[in-house]
Design a protein around this motif. Sequence first.
Motif, short mmCIF file in Angstrom:
data_model
loop_
_atom_site.label_atom_id
_atom_site.label_comp_id
_atom_site.label_asym_id
_atom_site.label_seq_id
_atom_site.Cartn_x
_atom_site.Cartn_y
_atom_site.Cartn_z
N VAL A 62 0.85 -1.19 0.00
CA VAL A 62 0.00 0.00 0.00
C VAL A 62 0.88 1.24 0.00
CG1 VAL A 62 -1.72 1.32 1.30
CG2 VAL A 62 -1.87 -1.18 1.22
N ALA A 63 0.68 2.09 -1.00
CA ALA A 63 1.33 3.40 -1.04
C ALA A 63 0.35 4.39 -0.42
CB ALA A 63 1.67 3.77 -2.48
N ASP A 64 0.48 4.62 0.87
CA ASP A 64 -0.50 5.39 1.65
C ASP A 64 0.01 6.82 1.83
OD1 ASP A 64 -2.76 5.90 3.12
OD2 ASP A 64 -2.20 4.65 4.83
N GLY A 88 3.42 8.62 3.52
CA GLY A 88 4.07 9.91 3.60
C GLY A 88 4.92 10.32 2.42
N CYS A 89 4.98 9.50 1.38
CA CYS A 89 5.71 9.92 0.18
C CYS A 89 4.80 9.77 -1.03
CB CYS A 89 7.01 9.14 0.01
SG CYS A 89 6.84 7.42 -0.43
N GLY A 90 5.17 10.39 -2.12
CA GLY A 90 4.36 10.36 -3.33
C GLY A 90 4.17 8.94 -3.85
N LYS A 91 3.08 8.76 -4.58
CA LYS A 91 2.73 7.43 -5.07
C LYS A 91 3.77 6.84 -6.00
CE LYS A 91 -2.19 8.40 -4.65
NZ LYS A 91 -2.06 9.79 -4.17
N LYS A 92 4.33 7.64 -6.90
CA LYS A 92 5.31 7.11 -7.84
C LYS A 92 6.57 6.64 -7.11
CE LYS A 92 7.84 8.10 -12.06
NZ LYS A 92 8.18 9.12 -13.05
N GLN A 93 7.10 7.47 -6.22
CA GLN A 93 8.29 7.08 -5.46
C GLN A 93 8.01 5.86 -4.60
OE1 GLN A 93 9.81 10.16 -2.91
NE2 GLN A 93 11.68 9.05 -2.48
N ALA A 94 6.83 5.82 -3.96
CA ALA A 94 6.46 4.67 -3.14
C ALA A 94 6.36 3.41 -3.99
CB ALA A 94 5.14 4.94 -2.42
N LEU A 143 -0.60 -3.78 -5.75
CA LEU A 143 -0.22 -2.48 -5.19
C LEU A 143 -1.46 -1.62 -5.11
CD1 LEU A 143 3.30 -1.21 -5.97
CD2 LEU A 143 1.65 0.15 -4.72
N VAL A 144 -1.66 -0.92 -3.99
CA VAL A 144 -2.87 -0.16 -3.72
C VAL A 144 -2.56 1.32 -3.59
CG1 VAL A 144 -4.83 0.11 -2.15
CG2 VAL A 144 -3.85 -2.17 -2.53
N PHE A 145 -3.34 2.14 -4.30
CA PHE A 145 -3.21 3.60 -4.27
C PHE A 145 -4.59 4.22 -4.03
CE2 PHE A 145 -0.27 2.04 -7.57
CZ PHE A 145 0.94 2.53 -7.12
N ASP A 146 -4.65 5.21 -3.18
CA ASP A 146 -5.90 5.95 -2.97
C ASP A 146 -5.79 7.30 -3.68
OD1 ASP A 146 -8.46 6.42 -2.00
OD2 ASP A 146 -7.77 7.14 -0.05
N GLU A 147 -6.83 7.69 -4.37
CA GLU A 147 -6.97 8.98 -5.02
C GLU A 147 -5.86 9.30 -6.03
OE1 GLU A 147 -8.15 12.24 -2.56
OE2 GLU A 147 -9.65 11.03 -1.53
N ASP A 152 0.92 10.19 -10.30
CA ASP A 152 0.10 9.08 -9.80
C ASP A 152 -0.24 8.12 -10.93
OD1 ASP A 152 0.15 10.62 -7.48
OD2 ASP A 152 -1.97 11.16 -7.57
N VAL A 153 -0.60 8.68 -12.09
CA VAL A 153 -0.91 7.85 -13.26
C VAL A 153 0.33 7.08 -13.69
CG1 VAL A 153 -1.62 7.90 -15.69
CG2 VAL A 153 -2.80 9.35 -14.01
N GLU A 154 1.49 7.73 -13.62
CA GLU A 154 2.75 7.04 -13.94
C GLU A 154 2.99 5.88 -12.98
OE1 GLU A 154 6.11 9.70 -14.27
OE2 GLU A 154 4.88 11.18 -15.32
N ALA A 155 2.66 6.05 -11.72
CA ALA A 155 2.83 4.97 -10.73
C ALA A 155 1.97 3.78 -11.09
CB ALA A 155 2.50 5.48 -9.33
#
Length: 170
Positions: A75-77, A103-109, A122-126, A132-135
């Motif tokens: 989870v990239a929270d 606590g870090c951006g979705k792509k880096q996470a 892998l789970v991303f919210d919002e 985020d789309v790149e992630a």
Amino acid sequence: GAAIMEDREVRGIRQISSLNLRVARQIDTVGQDIRLTNGDRLASTLLLSPPGAGKTTLLRELTRRVSDQGVTVAVADERSELAALSGGRPQFQIGSCTDVIEGCGKKQAAIMLLKTMSPALLVFDEITAPADVEAVSLCAHCGVAVFASAHARDVQDLSRRALYRKLLGL
């Protein structure tokens, strides 16, 4: 309120005139009828609804269900809404096979989680920004299923926004 800017980033808010308090909660009966597989594989899933309709609550529950079936989940929270870590421990039930970075951006996470945790999901919210789309794209191209959410009334509403067109093409 008024944003306090430093190096083109918001560092705080002053002159606050109102607050919106959102109380997150666990609802373990939500989404019981949602099929999460496509044959024998996890189906990448994008949850859509306007703000405040329960996307995060549903995403958290779907994450728990998959993880408790023995699937390795990451989870990239970014904003601490899915797991709500405190002292490194989730305050919500997110599954026995779930790793979280917050606590870090979705792509880096996503890059860190893909390289170190070998998740099947892998789970991303919002999803709200190009990074985020790149992630999400990165995960999809690595063979990892993705559960994510975005603000939209439906797929037609989502497809009218340039940001999401690439996401819909996956």
